[in-house]
Design an enzyme around this catalytic site. Structure first.
Site, short mmCIF file in Angstrom:
data_model
loop_
_atom_site.label_atom_id
_atom_site.label_comp_id
_atom_site.label_asym_id
_atom_site.label_seq_id
_atom_site.Cartn_x
_atom_site.Cartn_y
_atom_site.Cartn_z
N ASN A 11 0.98 -1.24 -0.19
CA ASN A 11 -0.07 0.06 0.09
C ASN A 11 1.09 1.42 -0.49
O ASN A 11 0.83 1.56 1.00
CB ASN A 11 -0.87 -0.17 1.35
N TRP A 12 0.79 1.59 -1.12
CA TRP A 12 1.72 2.88 -1.21
C TRP A 12 1.63 3.88 -1.03
O TRP A 12 2.22 5.33 -1.34
CB TRP A 12 2.46 3.06 -2.97
N LYS A 13 0.04 3.68 -0.48
CA LYS A 13 -0.50 5.70 0.25
C LYS A 13 0.03 6.58 -0.93
O LYS A 13 0.47 6.39 -2.19
CB LYS A 13 0.25 5.69 1.66
N HIS A 100 -8.67 1.49 4.93
CA HIS A 100 -8.40 1.43 5.53
C HIS A 100 -7.76 2.09 6.53
O HIS A 100 -9.07 3.06 6.45
CB HIS A 100 -6.78 1.95 4.19
N GLU A 102 -6.25 4.69 7.88
CA GLU A 102 -6.63 6.17 7.48
C GLU A 102 -7.42 6.79 6.46
O GLU A 102 -7.92 7.53 6.79
CB GLU A 102 -5.02 6.53 6.33
N GLU A 172 -5.37 -5.07 10.13
CA GLU A 172 -4.19 -3.74 10.97
C GLU A 172 -4.87 -3.60 12.13
O GLU A 172 -5.61 -2.55 11.86
CB GLU A 172 -4.44 -2.69 9.79
N GLY A 178 2.66 2.32 10.57
CA GLY A 178 3.73 3.50 10.15
C GLY A 178 4.06 3.80 12.10
O GLY A 178 4.72 4.69 11.64
N SER A 218 3.17 -1.57 10.38
CA SER A 218 5.02 -2.16 10.65
C SER A 218 5.62 -3.67 10.68
O SER A 218 6.27 -3.57 10.84
CB SER A 218 5.34 -2.06 11.87
N GLY A 239 2.89 -0.68 4.69
CA GLY A 239 2.67 0.36 4.42
C GLY A 239 4.45 0.69 3.36
O GLY A 239 4.78 0.56 3.20
N GLY A 240 5.02 1.56 4.84
CA GLY A 240 6.36 2.29 4.81
C GLY A 240 7.34 1.13 3.78
O GLY A 240 8.02 1.04 3.47
P1 PGA Z 1 2.57 0.18 7.39
O1 PGA Z 1 0.93 0.62 6.92
O2 PGA Z 1 3.48 -1.00 7.33
O3 PGA Z 1 3.71 1.30 7.76
O4 PGA Z 1 2.23 0.39 8.87
C1 PGA Z 1 0.34 -0.52 6.11
C2 PGA Z 1 -0.97 -0.07 6.56
O5 PGA Z 1 -1.63 0.73 6.82
O6 PGA Z 1 -1.60 -0.30 5.52
#
Ligand code: PGA
Length: 256
Positions: A11-13, A100, A102, A172, A178, A218, A239-240
């Site tokens: 998930n490149w956001k 998600h 966010e 999640e 993150g 994470s 994500g990251g």
């Molecule tokens: P993260 O994000 O790996 O940076 O914690 C995961 C996500 O939000 O899907």
């Protein structure tokens, strides 16, 4: 052991420019081809990079799946600023993230909106990656399973067992996204097993046994092997660590 094939998705956001997104996609595609990972792999760039990234994947005949981070559930029409399933399919998208954290907690999407998006994604014939998870204060008072259950039931109401073949759940925990804090493999497994129990109640045991449940929050090369070894953890939503091809590959290598 089940025969669920792990699905690891990046998930490149809201990151990267177009050239960076294409380079990252090419890097992932090359590593996936050369190393033959034991998992399905997907990447979900920002809307504005989907076309370029999709072209890059096709130019390499890559099996890496193209995903979108969101979608408007209705058909084309007067919805300023939104993006439809038809537009996504035209670009080669085959999975869409819905709910998600966010979008739930930063953008403010409610459960009715999320349920509508699940419906829209499935009606369009796409795969829905439905994200659920508890916030820190909810975990601290022991509400993890109750929050997951509420989010699952409201988002999946009206989804048939047949349609559930195109549903992936991403568990999640919000406090782990993150932040560098990761759920312990045992805690994650416990939450995943509870999620599968709810899916069995919503659908049936056989259907629930076939649904992939990704862990997200994470996940990194250094913790992926142990997480992915848990019986009910069937991949990851990254994500990251997905923003660099080599670290994303380090997670994909951990899937057996
Ligand atoms: P993260 O994000 O790996 O940076 O914690 C995961 C996500 O939000 O899907």
């Amino acid at each position: 052991m089940s025969d669920r094939r792990a699905f690891v998705a990046g998930n490149w956001k809201m990151n990267s420019d177009r050239a960076g997104a294409v380079a990252l996609a090419e890097g992932v595609a090359d590593l996936a081809k050369n190393e033959a990972w034991h998992c399905e792999v997907g990447i979900a760039p920002a809307f504005v990079h989907l076309d370029a990234v999709g072209r890059a994947l096709r130019a390499k005949n890559s099996l890496v799946r193209l995903g979108a981070q969101d979608m408007y559930p209705g058909g084309n029409g007067a919805f300023t600023g939104e993006v439809s399933a038809a537009m996504l399919k035209d670009l080669g998208v085959d999975f869409v993230l819905v709910g998600h954290s966010e979008r739930r907690h930063v953008i403010g999407e409610g459960e009715d909106v999320i349920a509508g998006k699940v419906r829209g994604v499935l009606d369009a014939g796409l795969t829905c990656v439905l994200c659920v998870g508890e916030k820190l204060d909810e975990r601290e008072v022991g509400k993890t399973d109750a929050v997951n259950e509420r989010q699952l039931r409201s988002a999946l109401a009206g989804v048939s067992a047949g349609e559930a073949e195109r549903v992936v759940i991403a568990y999640e925990p919000v406090w782990a996204i993150g932040t560098g804090k990761v759920a312990s493999p045992a805690d994650a497994q416990e939450a995943h097993a509870a999620v599968r129990g709810v899916l069995a109640d919503i659908f049936d045991a056989g259907t629930a046994a076939g649904i992939r449940i990704q862990y997200g929050g994470s996940m990194k090369p250094g913790n992926a092997v142990e997480l992915l070894a848990q019986g009910d953890i069937d991949g990851g939503l990254i994500g990251g660590a997905a923003l660099e091809a080599e670290s994303f590959a380090g997670i994909c290598r951990g899937a057996e």
